[in-house]
Design a protein around this motif. Structure first.
Motif, PDB file in Angstrom:
ATOM      1  N   ASN A 137     -11.758  13.542  -0.859  1.00  0.00           N
ATOM      2  CA  ASN A 137     -10.417  14.095  -1.080  1.00  0.00           C
ATOM      3  C   ASN A 137     -10.049  13.961  -2.565  1.00  0.00           C
ATOM      4  N   ILE A 138     -10.613  14.843  -3.372  1.00  0.00           N
ATOM      5  CA  ILE A 138     -10.455  14.774  -4.831  1.00  0.00           C
ATOM      6  C   ILE A 138      -8.987  14.854  -5.273  1.00  0.00           C
ATOM      7  N   PRO A 139      -8.174  15.771  -4.734  1.00  0.00           N
ATOM      8  CA  PRO A 139      -6.770  15.799  -5.175  1.00  0.00           C
ATOM      9  C   PRO A 139      -6.042  14.470  -4.930  1.00  0.00           C
ATOM     10  N   SER A 140      -6.311  13.835  -3.814  1.00  0.00           N
ATOM     11  CA  SER A 140      -5.675  12.546  -3.526  1.00  0.00           C
ATOM     12  C   SER A 140      -6.197  11.454  -4.459  1.00  0.00           C
ATOM     13  N   ARG A 141      -7.481  11.486  -4.759  1.00  0.00           N
ATOM     14  CA  ARG A 141      -8.071  10.474  -5.651  1.00  0.00           C
ATOM     15  C   ARG A 141      -7.507  10.569  -7.067  1.00  0.00           C
ATOM     16  N   GLU A 169       0.829  -1.209   0.000  1.00  0.00           N
ATOM     17  CA  GLU A 169       0.000   0.000   0.000  1.00  0.00           C
ATOM     18  C   GLU A 169       0.862   1.257   0.000  1.00  0.00           C
ATOM     19  N   LEU A 170       0.550   2.144  -0.932  1.00  0.00           N
ATOM     20  CA  LEU A 170       1.235   3.428  -1.026  1.00  0.00           C
ATOM     21  C   LEU A 170       0.532   4.443  -0.139  1.00  0.00           C
ATOM     22  N   GLY A 171       1.303   5.330   0.467  1.00  0.00           N
ATOM     23  CA  GLY A 171       0.718   6.394   1.271  1.00  0.00           C
ATOM     24  C   GLY A 171       1.529   7.665   1.120  1.00  0.00           C
ATOM     25  N   ILE A 172       0.886   8.792   1.346  1.00  0.00           N
ATOM     26  CA  ILE A 172       1.567  10.080   1.216  1.00  0.00           C
ATOM     27  C   ILE A 172       0.819  11.154   1.985  1.00  0.00           C
ATOM     28  N   TRP A 173       1.552  12.118   2.504  1.00  0.00           N
ATOM     29  CA  TRP A 173       0.974  13.381   2.973  1.00  0.00           C
ATOM     30  C   TRP A 173       1.992  14.479   2.686  1.00  0.00           C
ATOM     31  N   LEU A 174       1.465  15.628   2.330  1.00  0.00           N
ATOM     32  CA  LEU A 174       2.285  16.803   2.035  1.00  0.00           C
ATOM     33  C   LEU A 174       1.878  17.943   2.951  1.00  0.00           C
ATOM     34  N   LYS A 175       2.851  18.762   3.339  1.00  0.00           N
ATOM     35  CA  LYS A 175       2.511  19.930   4.144  1.00  0.00           C
ATOM     36  C   LYS A 175       1.657  20.877   3.304  1.00  0.00           C
ATOM     37  N   LYS A 176       0.872  21.697   3.977  1.00  0.00           N
ATOM     38  CA  LYS A 176      -0.111  22.555   3.309  1.00  0.00           C
ATOM     39  C   LYS A 176       0.512  23.410   2.203  1.00  0.00           C
ATOM     40  N   PHE A 191       5.079  -7.988  -6.661  1.00  0.00           N
ATOM     41  CA  PHE A 191       3.712  -7.765  -6.208  1.00  0.00           C
ATOM     42  C   PHE A 191       2.736  -7.938  -7.371  1.00  0.00           C
ATOM     43  N   GLN A 192       1.473  -8.111  -6.999  1.00  0.00           N
ATOM     44  CA  GLN A 192       0.383  -8.245  -7.975  1.00  0.00           C
ATOM     45  C   GLN A 192      -0.069  -6.868  -8.454  1.00  0.00           C
ATOM     46  N   TYR A 193      -0.369  -5.975  -7.503  1.00  0.00           N
ATOM     47  CA  TYR A 193      -0.736  -4.587  -7.797  1.00  0.00           C
ATOM     48  C   TYR A 193      -0.472  -3.767  -6.544  1.00  0.00           C
ATOM     49  N   LEU A 194      -0.459  -2.450  -6.696  1.00  0.00           N
ATOM     50  CA  LEU A 194      -0.276  -1.540  -5.572  1.00  0.00           C
ATOM     51  C   LEU A 194      -1.632  -1.015  -5.115  1.00  0.00           C
ATOM     52  N   VAL A 195      -1.773  -0.822  -3.827  1.00  0.00           N
ATOM     53  CA  VAL A 195      -3.003  -0.303  -3.238  1.00  0.00           C
ATOM     54  C   VAL A 195      -2.785   1.165  -2.873  1.00  0.00           C
ATOM     55  N   TYR A 196      -3.799   1.970  -3.127  1.00  0.00           N
ATOM     56  CA  TYR A 196      -3.780   3.376  -2.732  1.00  0.00           C
ATOM     57  C   TYR A 196      -5.174   3.698  -2.218  1.00  0.00           C
ATOM     58  N   CYS A 197      -5.272   4.184  -0.988  1.00  0.00           N
ATOM     59  CA  CYS A 197      -6.568   4.507  -0.388  1.00  0.00           C
ATOM     60  C   CYS A 197      -6.722   6.016  -0.268  1.00  0.00           C
ATOM     61  N   GLY A 208       1.687  19.387  -7.764  1.00  0.00           N
ATOM     62  CA  GLY A 208       1.986  18.144  -8.462  1.00  0.00           C
ATOM     63  C   GLY A 208       2.995  17.250  -7.758  1.00  0.00           C
ATOM     64  N   TYR A 209       3.389  17.615  -6.529  1.00  0.00           N
ATOM     65  CA  TYR A 209       4.369  16.808  -5.798  1.00  0.00           C
ATOM     66  C   TYR A 209       3.821  15.430  -5.424  1.00  0.00           C
ATOM     67  N   GLY A 210       2.528  15.353  -5.140  1.00  0.00           N
ATOM     68  CA  GLY A 210       1.937  14.070  -4.755  1.00  0.00           C
ATOM     69  C   GLY A 210       2.033  13.057  -5.873  1.00  0.00           C
ATOM     70  N   LEU A 211       1.608  13.434  -7.062  1.00  0.00           N
ATOM     71  CA  LEU A 211       1.686  12.534  -8.212  1.00  0.00           C
ATOM     72  C   LEU A 211       3.133  12.186  -8.527  1.00  0.00           C
ATOM     73  N   GLU A 212       4.009  13.179  -8.496  1.00  0.00           N
ATOM     74  CA  GLU A 212       5.427  12.935  -8.792  1.00  0.00           C
ATOM     75  C   GLU A 212       6.032  11.941  -7.795  1.00  0.00           C
ATOM     76  N   THR A 213       5.671  12.092  -6.525  1.00  0.00           N
ATOM     77  CA  THR A 213       6.159  11.179  -5.484  1.00  0.00           C
ATOM     78  C   THR A 213       5.660   9.760  -5.711  1.00  0.00           C
TER      79      THR A 213
END
Length: 175
Positions: A136-140, A93-100, A125-131, A106-111
């Motif tokens: 949260n439209i920008p994250s989706r 599972e991939l996870g991310i948070w960025l400071k405000k 792996f079979q596939y990566l999970v992202y929740c 575009g740092y989230g997608l680049e990361t």
């Protein structure tokens, strides 16, 4: 592979293994607003951030998770944290948070593209999970831009008492 000294570079970013060097930044930036759509809650005391970093380093040593800080690769300013959880499973599972102040650049997608590329080169792996929370439209947009498809929807109450409406995406390996 030595995960405790990992560095992943992109055109604008440097991802490197988390360390105590960033405890003040994490403590300051991982606040109530940032955690709105996350399971966890912000730390009340810096000792909680220190515990998070120590636990992350322990999980990295065991080869269970990978937790990285996100830095600007010119100024080395702290931008956030990212990681791959359950790195030895069929669905890490991939996870991310960025400071405000780093939002909307575009740092989230680049990361996440950099992490996905690293995972494809180093993990089996079979596939990566992202929740992401449904609201949260920008994250989706991140998994959706990577061909991710929703495989599960569920509700989860976070540690601050907020009910999250989680969309779980499966992100396929590159073609």
């Amino acid at each position: 592979m030595e995960l405790l000294e990992l560095e992943i570079s992109t055109s604008r970013l440097l991802l490197q293994t988390i360390s105590m060097k960033y405890q003040e930044d994490i403590f300051k930036e991982f606040n109530q607003e940032i955690t709105t759509y996350m399971y966890t809650k912000p730390p009340k005391h810096i000792s909680e951030t220190e515990d998070f970093i120590n636990n992350s380093l322990s999980e990295i040593k065991k080869g269970e998770n990978l937790v990285l800080v996100i830095l600007n690769n010119n100024s080395f300013k702290f931008l956030g944290c990212t990681g791959i959880h359950q790195i030895n499973s069929n669905q890490p599972e991939l996870g991310i948070w960025l400071k405000k102040s780093a939002h909307g650049k575009g740092y989230g997608l680049e990361t996440i593209i950099a992490l996905k590329t690293w995972a494809e080169e180093n993990l089996d792996f079979q596939y990566l999970v992202y929740c992401a929370d449904k609201a949260n439209i920008p994250s989706r947009r991140i998994p959706e831009k990577l061909g991710g498809k929703i495989i599960r929807e569920y509700k989860k109450t976070n540690l601050s008492g907020r009910v999250l409406n989680i969309l779980e995406y499966a992100i396929p390996k590159a073609g």
